[in-house]
Enzyme design. Structure first.
Site, PDB file in Angstrom:
ATOM      1  CB  SER A  11      -0.948   0.216   1.259  1.00 54.86           C
ATOM      2  OG  SER A  11      -0.082  -0.057   2.514  1.00 54.86           O
ATOM      3  CB  CYS A  73       0.762  -5.095   1.739  1.00 51.88           C
ATOM      4  SG  CYS A  73      -0.332  -4.412   2.649  1.00 51.88           S
ATOM      5  CD  GLU A 158       2.879   5.081   3.851  1.00 56.18           C
ATOM      6  OE1 GLU A 158       2.519   5.623   2.933  1.00 56.18           O
ATOM      7  OE2 GLU A 158       3.510   3.750   3.599  1.00 56.18           O
ATOM      8  CB  CYS A 192       2.073  -4.167   9.795  1.00 56.73           C
ATOM      9  SG  CYS A 192       2.017  -2.677   8.837  1.00 56.73           S
ATOM     10  CG  HIS A 194       4.062   0.639   6.720  1.00 53.38           C
ATOM     11  ND1 HIS A 194       3.188  -0.072   5.867  1.00 53.38           N
ATOM     12  CD2 HIS A 194       3.961   2.004   6.276  1.00 53.38           C
ATOM     13  CE1 HIS A 194       3.029   0.714   4.858  1.00 53.38           C
ATOM     14  NE2 HIS A 194       3.565   1.921   5.106  1.00 53.38           N
TER      15      HIS A 194
HETATM   16  N1  DGL Z   1       2.414  -2.597   4.931  1.00 54.61           N
HETATM   17  C1  DGL Z   1       1.270  -2.737   5.202  1.00 54.61           C
HETATM   18  C2  DGL Z   1       0.953  -4.166   5.993  1.00 54.61           C
HETATM   19  O1  DGL Z   1       1.572  -5.133   5.988  1.00 54.61           O
HETATM   20  C3  DGL Z   1       0.354  -1.681   5.505  1.00 54.61           C
HETATM   21  C4  DGL Z   1      -1.021  -1.737   5.467  1.00 54.61           C
HETATM   22  C5  DGL Z   1      -1.703  -0.228   5.484  1.00 54.61           C
HETATM   23  O2  DGL Z   1      -1.727   0.262   4.402  1.00 54.61           O
HETATM   24  O3  DGL Z   1      -2.533  -0.091   6.238  1.00 54.61           O
HETATM   25  O4  DGL Z   1      -0.227  -4.356   6.399  1.00 54.61           O
END
Ligand code: DGL
Length: 275
Positions: A11, A73, A158, A192, A194
């Site tokens: 994402s 993701c 982000e 996740c 991120h």
């Molecule tokens: N990096 C995405 C994950 O692993 C983030 C998802 C998001 O955009 O909320 O879930």
């Protein structure tokens, strides 16, 4: 195959933490990274929206020549992967493949815990899908899984807010909630892509002795195994060591943020998924 990079989708920027580990193990392949930054975060969105966005992204990557796409993701893997594999792919491109990050992680996570208690930190979408409960249960039925949604973490990451009192507050808040529910856990999975950016803070607010597991290396090893088991797919993927980065958001923003995730500067191109 001249133009057949391996597609890596997220994402936003998080998938770069996965790509970073993949290129260490498989540097010879070409990669096309797509970040749907204009529509991130996916985590709070409903099932249909995440499915549509992910499908559009996969279609775009196929249009760019990708034979193999990794959804780097968790939210997209949890909410869209099964439908893409079972419904969309057979009509769209039956000979191409889309892989996710949840199953490879579930296959190994039980090896990290001695107390058989694992905490899973993810987006609201990932947690609500219960994909980790299901998948870890298949491979390690004795492991108790405690999930905790961390809806503020992706927006913080982000936006490059990786430290400071505001970020500390939200890191501690979700960890405290997880620890209250599961005082015996010895392993915490960053479910996740991120979250590795917050790992220094996460380590600081967790009691000593808890292992924090990121997915990058796990997914890279799993992809390596997949390509070895599927020589036909491996031969269809280009191997010129090239890396390209596409974003639906601003290219300048992507270039400004990407190195924190990828470990080196990148040149990005802004794209329209419908083109
Ligand atoms: N990096 C995405 C994950 O692993 C983030 C998802 C998001 O955009 O909320 O879930």
């Amino acid at each position: 195959m001249k133009n057949a990079p391996i597609g890596i989708f997220d994402s936003g920027y998080g998938g770069l933490t996965v790509l970073r580990e993949i290129v260490k193990l498989l540097p010879e392949y070409d990669y096309l990274y797509l970040g749907d930054n204009a529509r991130a975060p996916y985590g709070p969105r409903d099932f249909d929206t995440i499915y549509q966005y992910t499908l559009e992204s996969v279609r775009y990557l196929f249009g760019q020549g990708c034979q193999l796409v990794v959804l780097a993701c968790n939210t997209a893997s949890a909410k869209a992967l099964r439908n893409i594999q079972q419904l969309a792919l057979p009509q769209m491109a039956p000979e191409r493949r889309v892989l996710g990050v949840i199953r490879p992680t579930a296959e190994v996570i039980g090896h990290f815990t001695k107390t058989n208690q694992v905490g899973v930190l993810g987006t609201t979408g990932t947690v609500r899908s219960e994909s980790y409960l299901l998948e870890i249960g298949k491979f390690f039925p004795a492991v108790a899984v405690y999930q905790q949604a961390c809806p503020m973490w992706v927006p913080l990451v982000e936006n490059g807010e990786l430290a400071g009192p505001g970020t500390e507050f939200f890191v501690k808040k979700y960890l405290d909630s997880l620890l209250a529910a599961a005082p015996g856990l010895d392993t915490v999975l960053l479910a996740c892509t991120h979250y590795p950016l917050l790992e220094p803070l996460i380590q600081r607010f967790l009691p000593k002795g808890i292992t924090v597991v990121s997915q990058g290396e796990i997914v890279a090893k799993s992809l390596t195994g997949y390509l070895q088991r599927h020589p036909d797919m491996a031969s269809r993927c280009a191997k010129n060591g090239q890396r390209h980065f596409h974003t639906t958001g601003s290219a300048a923003d992507f270039e400004g943020h990407a190195s924190a995730f990828f470990g080196e500067a990148v040149a990005a191109v802004q794209v329209d998924l419908r083109s």
